[in-house]
Write an enzyme that holds these catalytic residues in place. Structure first.
Site, PDB file in Angstrom:
ATOM      1  N   ARG A 149       0.853  -1.195   0.000  1.00 46.78           N
ATOM      2  CA  ARG A 149       0.000   0.000   0.000  1.00 46.78           C
ATOM      3  C   ARG A 149       0.886   1.241   0.000  1.00 46.78           C
ATOM      4  NH1 ARG A 149      -3.696  -2.647  -1.539  1.00 46.78           N
ATOM      5  NH2 ARG A 149      -5.671  -3.040  -0.484  1.00 46.78           N
ATOM      6  N   HIS A 193      -1.870   0.720  -9.625  1.00 45.09           N
ATOM      7  CA  HIS A 193      -2.528  -0.221  -8.701  1.00 45.09           C
ATOM      8  C   HIS A 193      -3.278  -1.317  -9.462  1.00 45.09           C
ATOM      9  CE1 HIS A 193      -4.278  -0.621  -4.396  1.00 45.09           C
ATOM     10  NE2 HIS A 193      -4.352  -1.799  -5.018  1.00 45.09           N
TER      11      HIS A 193
HETATM   12  P1  NDP Z   1      -2.235 -11.638   4.573  1.00 41.09           P
HETATM   13  O1  NDP Z   1      -3.029 -11.031   5.669  1.00 41.09           O
HETATM   14  O2  NDP Z   1      -2.542 -13.031   4.132  1.00 41.09           O
HETATM   15  O3  NDP Z   1      -0.683 -11.637   4.980  1.00 41.09           O
HETATM   16  C1  NDP Z   1      -0.063 -10.576   5.589  1.00 41.09           C
HETATM   17  C2  NDP Z   1       1.379 -10.948   5.918  1.00 41.09           C
HETATM   18  O4  NDP Z   1       2.065  -9.787   6.390  1.00 41.09           O
HETATM   19  C3  NDP Z   1       1.474 -12.015   7.016  1.00 41.09           C
HETATM   20  O5  NDP Z   1       2.525 -12.900   6.740  1.00 41.09           O
HETATM   21  C4  NDP Z   1       1.813 -11.181   8.260  1.00 41.09           C
HETATM   22  O6  NDP Z   1       2.586 -11.864   9.235  1.00 41.09           O
HETATM   23  C5  NDP Z   1       2.661 -10.075   7.645  1.00 41.09           C
HETATM   24  N1  NDP Z   1       2.633  -8.895   8.499  1.00 41.09           N
HETATM   25  C6  NDP Z   1       1.589  -8.104   8.827  1.00 41.09           C
HETATM   26  N2  NDP Z   1       1.968  -7.109   9.651  1.00 41.09           N
HETATM   27  C7  NDP Z   1       3.301  -7.280   9.857  1.00 41.09           C
HETATM   28  C8  NDP Z   1       4.268  -6.584  10.607  1.00 41.09           C
HETATM   29  N3  NDP Z   1       3.956  -5.506  11.342  1.00 41.09           N
HETATM   30  N4  NDP Z   1       5.534  -7.065  10.601  1.00 41.09           N
HETATM   31  C9  NDP Z   1       5.848  -8.165   9.882  1.00 41.09           C
HETATM   32  N5  NDP Z   1       4.978  -8.870   9.140  1.00 41.09           N
HETATM   33  C10 NDP Z   1       3.715  -8.424   9.127  1.00 41.09           C
HETATM   34  O7  NDP Z   1      -2.300 -10.630   3.358  1.00 41.09           O
HETATM   35  P2  NDP Z   1      -2.245 -10.964   1.783  1.00 41.09           P
HETATM   36  O8  NDP Z   1      -1.009 -11.740   1.502  1.00 41.09           O
HETATM   37  O9  NDP Z   1      -3.538 -11.515   1.313  1.00 41.09           O
HETATM   38  O10 NDP Z   1      -2.145  -9.475   1.178  1.00 41.09           O
HETATM   39  C11 NDP Z   1      -1.099  -8.605   1.536  1.00 41.09           C
HETATM   40  C12 NDP Z   1      -1.398  -7.199   1.055  1.00 41.09           C
HETATM   41  O11 NDP Z   1      -1.193  -7.091  -0.352  1.00 41.09           O
HETATM   42  C13 NDP Z   1      -2.817  -6.679   1.220  1.00 41.09           C
HETATM   43  O12 NDP Z   1      -3.088  -6.306   2.555  1.00 41.09           O
HETATM   44  C14 NDP Z   1      -2.837  -5.513   0.275  1.00 41.09           C
HETATM   45  O13 NDP Z   1      -2.393  -4.344   0.955  1.00 41.09           O
HETATM   46  C15 NDP Z   1      -1.808  -5.895  -0.790  1.00 41.09           C
HETATM   47  N6  NDP Z   1      -2.472  -6.127  -2.074  1.00 41.09           N
HETATM   48  C16 NDP Z   1      -2.125  -5.332  -3.131  1.00 41.09           C
HETATM   49  C17 NDP Z   1      -2.709  -5.512  -4.351  1.00 41.09           C
HETATM   50  C18 NDP Z   1      -2.281  -4.702  -5.522  1.00 41.09           C
HETATM   51  O14 NDP Z   1      -2.896  -4.806  -6.576  1.00 41.09           O
HETATM   52  N7  NDP Z   1      -1.236  -3.922  -5.422  1.00 41.09           N
HETATM   53  C19 NDP Z   1      -3.749  -6.530  -4.576  1.00 41.09           C
HETATM   54  C20 NDP Z   1      -4.020  -7.323  -3.417  1.00 41.09           C
HETATM   55  C21 NDP Z   1      -3.406  -7.103  -2.209  1.00 41.09           C
HETATM   56  P3  NDP Z   1       2.042 -13.179  10.006  1.00 41.09           P
HETATM   57  O15 NDP Z   1       2.053 -14.265   8.960  1.00 41.09           O
HETATM   58  O16 NDP Z   1       3.015 -13.405  11.066  1.00 41.09           O
HETATM   59  O17 NDP Z   1       0.647 -12.838  10.470  1.00 41.09           O
HETATM   60  C1  OXD Z   2      -6.814  -5.377  -2.966  1.00 42.27           C
HETATM   61  C2  OXD Z   2      -6.236  -4.461  -3.916  1.00 42.27           C
HETATM   62  O1  OXD Z   2      -6.567  -5.228  -1.754  1.00 42.27           O
HETATM   63  O2  OXD Z   2      -6.744  -4.393  -5.053  1.00 42.27           O
HETATM   64  O3  OXD Z   2      -7.521  -6.304  -3.393  1.00 42.27           O
HETATM   65  O4  OXD Z   2      -5.245  -3.809  -3.626  1.00 42.27           O
END
Ligand code: NDP
Ligand code: OXD
Length: 311
Positions: free
Chosen positions: A226, A274
């Site tokens: 993000r 995005h």
């Molecule tokens: P998940 O919730 O499945 O995974 C999040 C991961 O981040 C977990 O491994 C978590 O650790 C880790 N994490 C969260 N907070 C911290 C922290 N403070 N320190 C270290 N590690 C942390 O999310 P997704 O994989 O489904 O998606 C990730 C992000 O991708 C979304 O939230 C979104 O912002 C972004 N995204 C972007 C898109 C785009 O088009 N650019 C599209 C879709 C998503 P733990 O495993 O220990 O809980």
């Molecule tokens: C999502 C994105 O979170 O599009 O799905 O970024």
């Protein structure tokens, strides 16, 4: 006879595809696309990118809020009823899209394509020694549904892969780092850094000068998390200093950037609007229906958000 109502409040074109899946697989549900919500008292479920501000009073019988995307940072948790379950989108279409985008970005950086594009502008024919994927150390911040899928693909292409997350993970053939104590070690071995962290208070401004200094000189950055996770001025300084070689950014703050923002014309930044990954309506609707079945059976829903952690 419809038993209850499910309201969809997001892109209406994709909504019509959700409607087809619901009509076919769950005809007992009155599926409606915002603003056609019918009797608000009958609404038990809402799927939204941005819910209405008055969600609690407008839908007094709401039982679950589904995000129509993978992230939930667009929700103001304080405005939601405290006990309302929130579910993020975990669906195969989003995962595949992200794997494609990040693989493309990593190959682009790995094979020095940004440099060759700059050379072409100078009419310069200058081959560089290519390295093999096995000799390129790639690291993913975030080992969630997207981070793990991306790493699995990169690993299958022989990249030397590692990941970092909040809690310790154990993934076959992958070095997994966890927590702030492991961060410097993870960064020191990472030549191409991919950010797939959710936006929370802990990750806002996370991609900053202090973090960049731990990377090897000339590291590449692929940012698909993000926009507010990146400190723009720190990235510009790191690019000037050669600390970061090239950056590929799919997310910015704000979106879109103002026309005068220096990222638009920076020679070492590639921007996309995005589009790294998007919810695919047909698979998303099926996943949500599956979660509704789980909810009705009191089973855990896939993608249930921990509102205290913020993701
Ligand atoms: P998940 O919730 O499945 O995974 C999040 C991961 O981040 C977990 O491994 C978590 O650790 C880790 N994490 C969260 N907070 C911290 C922290 N403070 N320190 C270290 N590690 C942390 O999310 P997704 O994989 O489904 O998606 C990730 C992000 O991708 C979304 O939230 C979104 O912002 C972004 N995204 C972007 C898109 C785009 O088009 N650019 C599209 C879709 C998503 P733990 O495993 O220990 O809980
Ligand atoms: C999502 C994105 O979170 O599009 O799905 O970024």
């Amino acid at each position: 006879m419809h038993e209850f109502c499910f309201v969809y409040k997001s892109d209406p074109v994709r909504g019509r595809q959700w409607a087809e899946v619901f009509h076919e697989q769950a005809p007992h549900i009155d599926f409606r696309i915002w603003p056609d919500i019918g009797d608000p008292e009958r609404v038990r479920f809402l799927a939204a990118w941005t819910p209405p501000d008055d969600i609690a009073t407008r839908f007094p019988n709401l039982e679950v809020l589904f995000s129509s995307g993978a992230g939930v940072d667009q929700f103001d948790f304080n405005a939601l009823p405290a006990d309302l379950p929130v579910v993020r989108m975990v669906e195969p279409g989003i995962v595949c899209g992200m794997v494609e985008y990040v693989t493309h970005a990593v190959l682009d950086l790995h094979r020095d394509m940004p440099q060759y594009r700059r050379q072409q502008q100078r009419a310069e024919w200058q081959p560089r020694q290519a390295r093999l994927a096995a000799d390129r150390r790639v690291g993913v911040l975030g080992l969630g549904s997207l981070g793990q899928a991306v790493l699995a693909q990169l690993k299958s292409m022989n990249f030397d892969c590692a990941g970092w997350s909040r809690s310790q993970h154990h993934i076959d053939g992958m070095q997994c780092y966890a927590g702030s104590e492991d961060l410097a070690g993870f960064l020191a071995r990472t030549e191409i850094l991919i950010c797939l962290l959710p936006l929370t208070e802990a990750t806002r401004g996370f991609l900053n000068a202090k973090l960049f200094k731990h990377l090897p000189m000339g590291a590449g950055l692929v940012h698909v998390g993000r926009g507010p996770q990146l400190v723009d001025g720190d990235l510009l300084a790191a690019l000037d200093a050669g600390q970061i070689g090239d950056a590929i950014l799919d997310v910015t703050d704000p979106e879109p950037l103002p026309a005068a923002h220096p990222f638009w014309s920076h020679a070492r930044i590639a921007l996309t609007p995005h589009i790294a990954s998007m919810t695919h309506p047909l698979s998303a609707a099926r996943v949500v229906l599956d979660n509704l079945r789980r909810f009705e059976k009191n089973e855990p829903m896939d993608g249930l958000v921990d509102r205290v952690r913020g993701y």
